[in-house]
Design a protein around this motif. Structure first.
Motif, PDB file in Angstrom:
ATOM      1  N   UNK A  43       0.819  -1.214   0.000  1.00 24.12           N
ATOM      2  CA  UNK A  43       0.000   0.000   0.000  1.00 24.12           C
ATOM      3  C   UNK A  43       0.851   1.261   0.000  1.00 24.12           C
ATOM      4  N   UNK A  44       2.077   1.189   0.510  1.00 24.36           N
ATOM      5  CA  UNK A  44       2.941   2.370   0.542  1.00 24.36           C
ATOM      6  C   UNK A  44       4.017   2.328  -0.532  1.00 24.36           C
ATOM      7  N   UNK A  45       3.962   1.321  -1.399  1.00 24.75           N
ATOM      8  CA  UNK A  45       5.015   1.114  -2.395  1.00 24.75           C
ATOM      9  C   UNK A  45       4.826   2.018  -3.605  1.00 24.75           C
ATOM     10  N   UNK A  46       5.881   2.707  -4.001  1.00 28.64           N
ATOM     11  CA  UNK A  46       5.903   3.455  -5.254  1.00 28.64           C
ATOM     12  C   UNK A  46       6.619   2.582  -6.281  1.00 28.64           C
ATOM     13  N   UNK A  47       5.915   2.187  -7.323  1.00 32.71           N
ATOM     14  CA  UNK A  47       6.494   1.286  -8.324  1.00 32.71           C
ATOM     15  C   UNK A  47       7.139   2.116  -9.432  1.00 32.71           C
ATOM     16  N   UNK A  48       8.398   1.861  -9.695  1.00 26.79           N
ATOM     17  CA  UNK A  48       9.139   2.536 -10.759  1.00 26.79           C
ATOM     18  C   UNK A  48      10.185   1.561 -11.287  1.00 26.79           C
ATOM     19  N   UNK A  49      10.809   1.829 -12.437  1.00 29.92           N
ATOM     20  CA  UNK A  49      11.779   0.880 -12.993  1.00 29.92           C
ATOM     21  C   UNK A  49      12.904   0.556 -12.009  1.00 29.92           C
ATOM     22  N   UNK A  50      13.190  -0.704 -11.866  1.00 29.28           N
ATOM     23  CA  UNK A  50      14.251  -1.276 -11.018  1.00 29.28           C
ATOM     24  C   UNK A  50      13.971  -1.126  -9.528  1.00 29.28           C
ATOM     25  N   UNK A 120      15.549   7.267 -13.123  1.00 33.11           N
ATOM     26  CA  UNK A 120      14.652   7.690 -14.195  1.00 33.11           C
ATOM     27  C   UNK A 120      15.500   8.124 -15.381  1.00 33.11           C
ATOM     28  N   UNK A 121      15.053   7.787 -16.584  1.00 34.86           N
ATOM     29  CA  UNK A 121      15.805   8.197 -17.763  1.00 34.86           C
ATOM     30  C   UNK A 121      15.570   9.681 -18.015  1.00 34.86           C
ATOM     31  N   UNK A 122      16.560  10.377 -18.588  1.00 35.43           N
ATOM     32  CA  UNK A 122      16.399  11.813 -18.856  1.00 35.43           C
ATOM     33  C   UNK A 122      15.233  12.082 -19.807  1.00 35.43           C
ATOM     34  N   UNK A 123      14.582  13.186 -19.608  1.00 35.29           N
ATOM     35  CA  UNK A 123      13.491  13.578 -20.488  1.00 35.29           C
ATOM     36  C   UNK A 123      13.996  13.710 -21.919  1.00 35.29           C
ATOM     37  N   UNK A 124      13.237  13.204 -22.857  1.00 33.20           N
ATOM     38  CA  UNK A 124      13.630  13.275 -24.261  1.00 33.20           C
ATOM     39  C   UNK A 124      14.399  12.071 -24.757  1.00 33.20           C
ATOM     40  N   UNK A 125      14.681  11.109 -23.878  1.00 35.02           N
ATOM     41  CA  UNK A 125      15.383   9.894 -24.301  1.00 35.02           C
ATOM     42  C   UNK A 125      14.541   9.158 -25.345  1.00 35.02           C
ATOM     43  N   UNK A 126      15.218   8.683 -26.401  1.00 31.48           N
ATOM     44  CA  UNK A 126      14.514   7.947 -27.450  1.00 31.48           C
ATOM     45  C   UNK A 126      15.064   6.530 -27.635  1.00 31.48           C
ATOM     46  N   UNK A 127      16.256   6.273 -27.121  1.00 33.69           N
ATOM     47  CA  UNK A 127      16.810   4.912 -27.202  1.00 33.69           C
ATOM     48  C   UNK A 127      17.332   4.502 -25.830  1.00 33.69           C
ATOM     49  N   UNK A 142      11.188  -4.524 -15.835  1.00 34.44           N
ATOM     50  CA  UNK A 142      10.535  -3.383 -15.188  1.00 34.44           C
ATOM     51  C   UNK A 142      10.710  -2.111 -16.012  1.00 34.44           C
ATOM     52  N   UNK A 143      11.867  -1.952 -16.654  1.00 30.99           N
ATOM     53  CA  UNK A 143      12.056  -0.821 -17.564  1.00 30.99           C
ATOM     54  C   UNK A 143      11.050  -0.888 -18.713  1.00 30.99           C
ATOM     55  N   UNK A 144      10.930  -2.075 -19.316  1.00 27.97           N
ATOM     56  CA  UNK A 144      10.091  -2.229 -20.496  1.00 27.97           C
ATOM     57  C   UNK A 144       8.611  -2.059 -20.177  1.00 27.97           C
ATOM     58  N   UNK A 145       8.243  -2.366 -18.956  1.00 28.98           N
ATOM     59  CA  UNK A 145       6.856  -2.186 -18.532  1.00 28.98           C
ATOM     60  C   UNK A 145       6.520  -0.719 -18.313  1.00 28.98           C
ATOM     61  N   UNK A 146       7.529   0.075 -17.991  1.00 27.07           N
ATOM     62  CA  UNK A 146       7.299   1.461 -17.559  1.00 27.07           C
ATOM     63  C   UNK A 146       7.492   2.504 -18.654  1.00 27.07           C
ATOM     64  N   UNK A 147       8.482   2.327 -19.525  1.00 29.02           N
ATOM     65  CA  UNK A 147       8.855   3.412 -20.438  1.00 29.02           C
ATOM     66  C   UNK A 147       7.779   3.672 -21.494  1.00 29.02           C
ATOM     67  N   UNK A 148       7.785   4.898 -21.995  1.00 35.99           N
ATOM     68  CA  UNK A 148       6.817   5.314 -23.002  1.00 35.99           C
ATOM     69  C   UNK A 148       7.086   4.597 -24.322  1.00 35.99           C
ATOM     70  N   UNK A 229      27.832  10.261 -20.841  1.00 34.41           N
ATOM     71  CA  UNK A 229      28.220  10.925 -19.609  1.00 34.41           C
ATOM     72  C   UNK A 229      27.516  10.264 -18.427  1.00 34.41           C
ATOM     73  N   UNK A 230      27.907  10.639 -17.215  1.00 36.59           N
ATOM     74  CA  UNK A 230      27.386   9.983 -16.018  1.00 36.59           C
ATOM     75  C   UNK A 230      25.857  10.014 -15.956  1.00 36.59           C
ATOM     76  N   UNK A 231      25.250  11.104 -16.330  1.00 37.14           N
ATOM     77  CA  UNK A 231      23.800  11.207 -16.270  1.00 37.14           C
ATOM     78  C   UNK A 231      23.080  10.472 -17.386  1.00 37.14           C
ATOM     79  N   UNK A 232      23.838   9.892 -18.314  1.00 33.00           N
ATOM     80  CA  UNK A 232      23.256   9.162 -19.437  1.00 33.00           C
ATOM     81  C   UNK A 232      23.424   7.645 -19.305  1.00 33.00           C
ATOM     82  N   UNK A 233      23.951   7.202 -18.196  1.00 32.42           N
ATOM     83  CA  UNK A 233      24.213   5.761 -18.017  1.00 32.42           C
ATOM     84  C   UNK A 233      24.159   5.404 -16.541  1.00 32.42           C
ATOM     85  N   UNK A 234      23.890   4.126 -16.296  1.00 28.87           N
ATOM     86  CA  UNK A 234      23.881   3.612 -14.928  1.00 28.87           C
ATOM     87  C   UNK A 234      24.279   2.151 -14.976  1.00 28.87           C
TER      88      UNK A 234
END
Length: 246
Positions: A43-50, A120-127, A142-148, A229-234
């Motif tokens: 009930x308190x869980x926020x579901x997001x990728x990974x 979260x992936x940066x706004x405007x990501x296409x690949x 979980x990524x594939x279930x969530x992304x646009x 760059x660091x903000x484009x990968x994890x």
């Protein structure tokens, strides 16, 4: 033996939640899915990728009452039922979490703790490039279930077992999945496949997880070949070959 990890988490106000096993699914002989009931936690869980939790299980090798923790990705969250699933790769190397999951039956109880980390992936990501071994499958799904739908995912998984076609994967129109047979050194074949099939693009994000050496090879591709760059990968190490997990 004192569970210092539990003490640290308690000091950080990270609460433990009781859970109970309500269903066991043998996906393959080495891949097991357990369903847990915990209405208050869900009930308190926020579901997001990974999104992941810490599972506490007995570790008798460290003492009669010792508990060890291991991280697992949430799957199959059902808010109405108050349940969620965890998927376990049963490694050949013994470890408290894998041993517990291998023997778990309906009615077994455990404790889990939520973790605050969010990606979260940066706004405007296409690949979105996703890479790892089988232990990364729940997070990849979980990524594939969530992304646009405007984001194309390219998935690369290194695995040499003959049951990989039976493993759970999320398929979306426009995405690609590649199963890579391992070479002599874990992660080298995966890194070669990424170099051969993925080129730099303007709005790209890359994520990887799995065995430590595999992640090291993939991380190098992300940085040097794709120039991210660091903000484009994890990337994150999930386990170390030959070492007990949990």
């Amino acid at each position: 033996m004192v569970n210092w990890q539990r003490g640290v988490l308690r000091a950080m106000n990270v609460a433990n939640h009781p859970v109970s096993v309500t269903k066991v699914v043998e996906v393959t002989p080495r891949y097991r899915r357990l369903r847990f009931s915990s209405p208050d936690l869900v009930s308190e869980l926020e579901v997001f990728p990974t999104a992941w939790l810490r599972l506490w299980v007995p570790n008798p090798e460290r003492g009669e009452h010792h508990l060890s923790q291991r991280g697992y990705t949430f799957t199959g969250v059902d808010v109405d039922a108050g349940t969620f699933d965890l998927e376990f790769v049963l490694h050949e190397t013994k470890g408290p979490a894998g041993d517990w999951a291998r023997d778990a039956v309906v009615g077994d109880a455990a404790e889990v703790a939520l973790t605050p980390a969010k990606i979260a992936i940066p706004e405007g990501t296409r690949e979105l490039v996703l890479a790892g071994d089988v232990t990364a499958l729940p997070a990849i799904n979980s990524w594939l279930t969530d992304i646009d739908e405007s984001v194309q995912a390219r998935v690369f998984v290194e695995d040499g077992h003959d049951d990989r076609e039976q493993l759970p994967i999320v398929k979306r129109a426009g995405d690609t999945w590649e199963w890579i047979t391992p070479g002599q050194t874990r992660g080298e074949a995966l890194a070669d496949a990424l170099r051969a099939n993925v080129e730099q693009s303007a709005r790209q994000y890359a994520w990887a997880a799995g065995e430590r050496m595999l992640v090291k090879h993939v991380r190098h591709v992300f940085k040097e070949h794709l120039g991210l760059l660091r903000g484009q990968r994890f990337s994150q190490n999930y386990w170390i070959e030959g070492r007990s997990g949990g």
